[in-house]
Each structure stands twice: as structure tokens, then as C-alpha cells.
Scaffold this active site. Structure first.
Site, PDB file in Angstrom:
ATOM      1  N   HIS A 279       0.854  -1.195   0.000  1.00  0.00           N
ATOM      2  CA  HIS A 279       0.000   0.000   0.000  1.00  0.00           C
ATOM      3  C   HIS A 279       0.882   1.235   0.000  1.00  0.00           C
ATOM      4  CE1 HIS A 279      -3.221   2.796   1.089  1.00  0.00           C
ATOM      5  NE2 HIS A 279      -4.044   1.838   0.711  1.00  0.00           N
TER       6      HIS A 279
ATOM      7  N   ASP B 106      -7.899  -5.441   0.037  1.00  0.00           N
ATOM      8  CA  ASP B 106      -8.333  -6.323  -1.061  1.00  0.00           C
ATOM      9  C   ASP B 106      -7.918  -7.776  -0.878  1.00  0.00           C
ATOM     10  OD1 ASP B 106      -7.562  -3.517  -3.007  1.00  0.00           O
ATOM     11  OD2 ASP B 106      -9.572  -4.304  -2.657  1.00  0.00           O
TER      12      ASP B 106
HETATM   13  C1  SDX Z   1      -6.263  -0.029  -2.889  1.00  0.00           C
HETATM   14  O1  SDX Z   1      -4.543   4.508  -2.073  1.00  0.00           O
HETATM   15  C2  SDX Z   1      -5.465   3.890  -1.474  1.00  0.00           C
HETATM   16  O2  SDX Z   1      -5.899   4.288  -0.383  1.00  0.00           O
HETATM   17  C3  SDX Z   1      -6.049   2.696  -2.187  1.00  0.00           C
HETATM   18  C4  SDX Z   1      -7.030   1.842  -1.416  1.00  0.00           C
HETATM   19  C5  SDX Z   1      -8.325   2.582  -1.159  1.00  0.00           C
HETATM   20  O3  SDX Z   1      -9.029   2.197  -0.201  1.00  0.00           O
HETATM   21  O4  SDX Z   1      -8.675   3.481  -1.962  1.00  0.00           O
HETATM   22  O5  SDX Z   1      -6.473   1.437  -0.197  1.00  0.00           O
HETATM   23  C6  SDX Z   1      -7.421   0.596  -2.203  1.00  0.00           C
HETATM   24  O6  SDX Z   1      -5.994   0.305  -4.012  1.00  0.00           O
HETATM   25  C7  SDX Z   1      -5.380  -0.984  -2.128  1.00  0.00           C
HETATM   26  C8  SDX Z   1      -4.162  -1.472  -2.954  1.00  0.00           C
HETATM   27  C9  SDX Z   1      -4.636  -2.579  -3.880  1.00  0.00           C
HETATM   28  N1  SDX Z   1      -3.564  -2.955  -4.837  1.00  0.00           N
HETATM   29  C10 SDX Z   1      -2.930  -4.135  -4.747  1.00  0.00           C
HETATM   30  O7  SDX Z   1      -3.091  -4.941  -3.844  1.00  0.00           O
HETATM   31  C11 SDX Z   1      -1.985  -4.417  -5.914  1.00  0.00           C
HETATM   32  C12 SDX Z   1      -0.641  -4.935  -5.375  1.00  0.00           C
HETATM   33  N2  SDX Z   1       0.042  -3.849  -4.673  1.00  0.00           N
HETATM   34  C13 SDX Z   1       0.978  -3.052  -5.414  1.00  0.00           C
HETATM   35  O8  SDX Z   1       0.781  -2.912  -6.761  1.00  0.00           O
HETATM   36  C14 SDX Z   1       1.474  -1.825  -4.646  1.00  0.00           C
HETATM   37  O9  SDX Z   1       1.729  -2.235  -3.367  1.00  0.00           O
HETATM   38  C15 SDX Z   1       0.595  -0.596  -4.611  1.00  0.00           C
HETATM   39  C16 SDX Z   1       0.201  -0.146  -5.974  1.00  0.00           C
HETATM   40  C17 SDX Z   1      -0.636  -0.855  -3.811  1.00  0.00           C
HETATM   41  C18 SDX Z   1       1.386   0.524  -3.945  1.00  0.00           C
HETATM   42  O10 SDX Z   1       2.450   0.775  -4.750  1.00  0.00           O
HETATM   43  P1  SDX Z   1       3.492   1.969  -4.411  1.00  0.00           P
HETATM   44  O11 SDX Z   1       3.108   2.703  -3.210  1.00  0.00           O
HETATM   45  O12 SDX Z   1       3.694   2.764  -5.644  1.00  0.00           O
HETATM   46  O13 SDX Z   1       4.755   1.175  -3.985  1.00  0.00           O
HETATM   47  P2  SDX Z   1       5.812   0.655  -4.996  1.00  0.00           P
HETATM   48  O14 SDX Z   1       5.113   0.082  -6.183  1.00  0.00           O
HETATM   49  O15 SDX Z   1       6.823   1.718  -5.203  1.00  0.00           O
HETATM   50  O16 SDX Z   1       6.406  -0.569  -4.171  1.00  0.00           O
HETATM   51  C19 SDX Z   1       7.449  -0.340  -3.271  1.00  0.00           C
HETATM   52  C20 SDX Z   1       8.326  -1.573  -3.417  1.00  0.00           C
HETATM   53  C21 SDX Z   1       8.680  -1.877  -4.865  1.00  0.00           C
HETATM   54  O17 SDX Z   1       9.952  -2.543  -4.839  1.00  0.00           O
HETATM   55  P3  SDX Z   1      11.285  -1.650  -5.209  1.00  0.00           P
HETATM   56  O18 SDX Z   1      11.032  -1.005  -6.560  1.00  0.00           O
HETATM   57  O19 SDX Z   1      11.398  -0.630  -4.107  1.00  0.00           O
HETATM   58  O20 SDX Z   1      12.390  -2.654  -5.239  1.00  0.00           O
HETATM   59  O21 SDX Z   1       7.589  -2.737  -2.965  1.00  0.00           O
HETATM   60  C22 SDX Z   1       7.417  -3.630  -4.031  1.00  0.00           C
HETATM   61  C23 SDX Z   1       7.675  -2.869  -5.317  1.00  0.00           C
HETATM   62  O22 SDX Z   1       8.163  -3.751  -6.322  1.00  0.00           O
HETATM   63  N3  SDX Z   1       6.026  -4.068  -3.967  1.00  0.00           N
HETATM   64  C24 SDX Z   1       5.610  -5.324  -4.112  1.00  0.00           C
HETATM   65  C25 SDX Z   1       4.228  -5.283  -3.933  1.00  0.00           C
HETATM   66  N4  SDX Z   1       3.842  -4.029  -3.706  1.00  0.00           N
HETATM   67  C26 SDX Z   1       4.960  -3.270  -3.738  1.00  0.00           C
HETATM   68  N5  SDX Z   1       6.278  -6.472  -4.357  1.00  0.00           N
HETATM   69  C27 SDX Z   1       5.528  -7.595  -4.432  1.00  0.00           C
HETATM   70  N6  SDX Z   1       4.173  -7.626  -4.281  1.00  0.00           N
HETATM   71  C28 SDX Z   1       3.507  -6.502  -4.025  1.00  0.00           C
HETATM   72  N7  SDX Z   1       2.159  -6.525  -3.877  1.00  0.00           N
END
Ligand code: SDX
Length: 428
Positions: free
Chosen positions: A306, A363
Site C-alpha cells: 500500500h 483487497d
Molecule cells: C487499494 O490509495 C489507497 O488508499 C487505495 C485503497 C483505497 O481504499 O482506496 O487502499 C485501495 O488500491 C489498495 C491497494 C490494492 N492494490 C494491490 O493490492 C496491488 C498490489 N500492490 C501493489 O501494486 C502496490 O503495493 C501498490 C500499488 C498498492 C502501492 O504501490 P506503491 O506505493 O507505488 O509502492 P511501490 O510500487 O513503489 O512498491 C514499493 C516496493 C517496490 O519494490 P522496489 O522497486 O522498491 O524494489 O515494494 C514492491 C515494489 O516492487 N512491492 C511489491 C508489492 N507491492 C509493492 N512487491 C511484491 N508484491 C507486491 N504486492
């Protein structure tokens, strides 16, 4: 306003920028004069360090795993309140008296029907259309039916439009499900609660009586509460940006639905259950954990991570407990729930997830419950949109009623070609 300032020296000139305090949470540096003072923009793609507005609706402390709606903790609201009461709270700022709540519920109930012409929109879609595609189209089309509540400068019309949107989303969502299932649409009934009405419109058939199961009604109402609002997430920011141009509320909510559909956002509940089903058994979990950690593999654990929560998403805690209760009460033994719990335990003890502070989000478990209740996975994000409509509407109202609000218009760091002359095709 705080009594401290932030000083910035650019090109030898130092300027002070006001630091502003909220009631709780991070302060902000007011950079509205930065461009005038320095000829420079701030640069923050993804808005990781940018406050787009001030708001009194929802507060999140991502490090502490805290979520408050108008000051009330989400855990208390989920356990003690109702979705209709949370809607009133988000729209009006205070918990209602019994009389105020009854009046609000009556108002919402009397807006649950949709214009009969709206049903023809569904017939333009293929039966296998994704229900979120239908939601984008049909909710946007509401603009064509409710001209008497599109003047955003009239508070009375804003209120009617807000009530119409909250009231009609369950009807429109249920119709999207019925259309995909090839079953007749079911009209709302005024003698049922908001959530029981939605379940009946979704699952009842003309061939027999339908009595909403109180266990499922309670679980669904809790799920709606958990999805109601969440600060300036991507879809809420979309609604605010659309609203800042003066677009009517129905068009703004349709824009929010479109943004929510993305798998990185609201589409994650559908993606998370599909992922859990693909994993299938506990012994396959290590393979998927390895993929999630592999930089060369685009796979991510859906329902994990998140932008704001770097601790447990408090909604996920309630959702896991609700999943356990519902499965037990319905006598459903879904192996996917076991996979989810084991995956969570393994991930939470893995250095990669610990270092990156990746926890289950709202989720991760919701799909297990929705599947047990009988919803197809394609409907999961529709249910998220149904519940989030009150948050979108409340945030839109907060913005529109702010006399200082202006059209949102971000700038950019230009990286394209500098000016050059046109070359006729025979000279290229
Ligand atoms: C919702 O914003 C909100 O409030 C949203 C929400 C709401 O109520 O409105 O809470 C609802 O959208 C919840 C999130 C649902 N999405 C997912 O579950 C999809 C999987 N999660 C990711 O795609 C990710 O965690 C996000 C999109 C939710 C957040 O991404 P960020 O904040 O842009 O973080 P990032 O992508 O920069 O990740 C940081 C690091 C990265 O690694 P590095 O580049 O630093 O090496 O963490 C890793 C990412 O690769 N990472 C993950 C991961 N999520 C982040 N690695 C593996 N699995 C994951 N799920």
C-alpha cells in the site's frame, strides 16, 4: 498555520514558505508561491510527498495502521455502526441522532429506483461484458437523466445528486450482475434495508421468494463500511480533479469508477482472488513468493502492499475476521482461505516483505468473503465502487463547497525536443 517556516535557497535567493498544521498528521509546506518566486516547479510523479488539498473526512496514519472517518476508528465503525450511518457521518461530519438517521435512510430508500429508460443501456452491452465496463457507462449516463441535480453551485442540487448516487449504485450494480447472468432485473423494495435491498436485487429470482440471510447482510454491510472512503487515493483524486472543472457529479463519479477499475487499485480484489485460486494449494506458495520478489518478473502479490500503510491495513484485520465468521456461519470450507492465511504468514516473515513493509491490504481477504456469498469475481470491484461512492461524493462536496477551490492543473518537467522547423515530407 504553523509558526514555523521552510526556507529554500534557489540561485542564491532564499525565500520562506509557510508550514501549515493539520489537526493531526504530517505538516505541509505551502509551495503555492514557489513558481512565482523561483520559476521552478516541485517534481513528485505519483504524489508520494504531495498534499493535493486539505480535508476533514478521513485520516490515515500509515505507520501506525490507523484509519479514522471524521475521527472515528474504522474498527469501531465496522463493529458498532451501519453503512447508512457511516454515509451520514461522512456527508455531514457527525454521527446522526436516531431521528436524523431514520430520515436519511428514508431519503436514500426513496431514491433507489432508476429511470426505466436506463435499462436500455444494459442491452447495448454483450452479456459477457465486464460489469465494471457497464458501471462506467451507466453511471456516466445518469447525467442524461437528472438535469435537475447537475447545477454544482446549488447546494440543494448537490445534496439531491449525492443522495441519488448513493441510493442508485446498488440498483445499477445489481442490474449489471443480473444482465451478465441473463436473469431479469429486480426492482428495489422500500421495506428492506439498504444492504438487504441490494442482496435481494442481486440474488432473488421471480421464480421463488428470497429472504436475505442476516449473516450475509451483516457481512456485506461491514464490507461496505470498510470501503467507504480512504483519503486522497487514486480514484478519489480522479473525482476531485474531474469535479474541479465543474463537471456534473454523475460524470465525476463515472471517472472515479474508471480509475478504481485498475488492478493496482480497486481491481486488486478481483486480481487477488484469481491469484489465490491460481496458487491453489499451500505447497505452491513459495513459488509465487519467489516470483513476487523477482525484479524481472512483473508478478506482484495482489492484495499486498500500500502507498500509505507501512503497517497492517486496519481494514484487512476486520476483513480477515469477517471472512472467518462468514465461512463458518455459511459452512463454507474454501481452501482459498487457507491459502490466503498461509500466504500472509509466510510473506509477513519474509525479509523482502518485512524490509519493504508490505502487508495485506483491504483487497486481500475481501474476495474470499464475496466468493462465499456468491458473487462472481468480476463483480468484486463493482462492490468496491458501490461502497466508495459515498466517499467520492463526500470528497466532491467538500471540494466544491470550498470557496478557495480552483481547477486542478498540474505542470510537468518537459523532456521533449526544443523548438524546430517543420520539414516537408519530400525533404525528410
Ligand atoms: C487499494 O490509495 C489507497 O488508499 C487505495 C485503497 C483505497 O481504499 O482506496 O487502499 C485501495 O488500491 C489498495 C491497494 C490494492 N492494490 C494491490 O493490492 C496491488 C498490489 N500492490 C501493489 O501494486 C502496490 O503495493 C501498490 C500499488 C498498492 C502501492 O504501490 P506503491 O506505493 O507505488 O509502492 P511501490 O510500487 O513503489 O512498491 C514499493 C516496493 C517496490 O519494490 P522496489 O522497486 O522498491 O524494489 O515494494 C514492491 C515494489 O516492487 N512491492 C511489491 C508489492 N507491492 C509493492 N512487491 C511484491 N508484491 C507486491 N504486492
Amino acid at each position: 498555520m504553523s509558526d514555523s517556516n521552510a526556507s529554500l535557497t534557489v540561485g542564491g535567493a532564499t525565500k520562506d514558505y509557510a508550514v501549515m498544521d493539520g489537526t493531526v498528521g504530517p505538516q505541509v509546506i505551502d509551495v503555492r508561491k514557489l513558481y512565482a518566486n523561483t520559476g521552478m516547479f516541485t517534481y513528485d510523479p505519483g504524489f508520494t510527498s504531495t498534499a493535493s488539498c486539505d480535508s476533514g473526512l478521513t485520516y490515515i496514519d500509515g505507520d501506525a495502521g490507523v484509519l479514522l472517518h471524521r475521527g472515528y476508528p474504522i474498527g469501531q465503525l465496522a463493529e458498532q455502526s451501519s453503512f447508512m450511518e457511516v454515509c451520514y457521518l461522512l456527508l455531514n461530519g457527525e454521527l446522526p441522532s436516531k431521528g436524523e438517521l431514520d430520515k436519511f435512510i428514508t431519503t436514500i430508500t426513496r431514491h433507489t429506483m432508476v429511470h426505466e429508460q436506463l435499462t436500455t443501456f444494459y442491452r447495448g452491452f454483450r452479456r459477457d461484458a465486464h460489469p465494471m465496463a457497464i458501471m462506467c457507462g451507466v453511471v456516466g449516463a445518469l447525467s442524461a437523466f437528472y438535469h435537475d441535480s447537475t447545477d454544482i453551485n446549488d447546494p440543494a442540487q448537490r445534496t439531491i445528486a449525492s443522495h441519488r448516487l448513493i441510493a442508485k449504485m446498488p440498483t445499477i450494480a445489481a442490474m449489471a450482475y443480473k444482465y451478465s447472468a441473463g436473469q431479469p432485473f429486480v426492482y428495489p423494495r422500500n421495506d428492506l434495508s439498504y444492504t438487504a435491498n441490494f442482496l435481494r436485487m442481486t440474488f432473488s429470482v421471480p421464480a421463488e421468494e428470497y429472504e436475505p440471510d442476516p449473516v450475509i447482510v451483516d457481512a456485506m454491510d461491514k464490507i461496505f463500511i470498510l470501503h467507504a472512503d480512504h483519503e486522497q487515493n487514486a480514484s478519489t483524486s480522479t473525482v476531485r480533479l474531474a469535479g474541479s472543472s465543474g463537471a456534473n457529479p454523475f460524470a465525476c463519479i463515472a471517472a472515479g469508477i474508471a480509475c478504481l477499475w485498475g488492478p493496482a487499485h480497486g481491481g486488486a480484489n478481483e486480481a487477488a482472488l484469481n491469484m489465490l485460486r491460481e496458487i491453489g494449494t499451500v505447497d505452491k506458495i513459495p513459488e509465487y513468493i519467489a516470483r513476487a520478489k523477482n525484479k524481472d518478473d512483473p508478478f506482484r502479490l495482489m492484495g499486498f502492499g500500500h502507498r500509505v500503510y507501512k503497517n497492517y491495513d486496519p481494514r484487512a484485520t476486520v476483513m480477515q475476521k469477517t471472512a472467518k465468521d462468514v465461512l463458518e456461519k455459511l459452512g463454507v470450507n474454501d481452501p482459498v482461505f487457507d491459502v490466503a492465511k498461509e500466504l500472509e504468514q509466510i510473506a509477513l516473515n519474509d525479509p523482502y516483505f518485512i524490509e519493504k513493509k508490505l502487508y495485506p491490504n483491504v483487497d486481500f481477504y475481501s474476495g474470499v468473503i464475496l466468493s462465499a456469498i456468491g458473487f462472481p469475481t468480476e463483480m468484486f470491484t463493482v462492490l468496491f465502487a458501490l461502497a466508495r461512492t459515498v466517499g467520492w461524493v463526500a470528497q466532491w462536496n467538500e471540494m466544491i463547497s470550498d470557496p478557495a477551490q480552483k481547477i486542478g492543473r498540474p505542470r510537468q518537467l518537459y523532456t521533449g525536443p526544443t523548438e524546430r522547423d517543420y520539414v516537408p515530407v519530400d525533404k525528410r
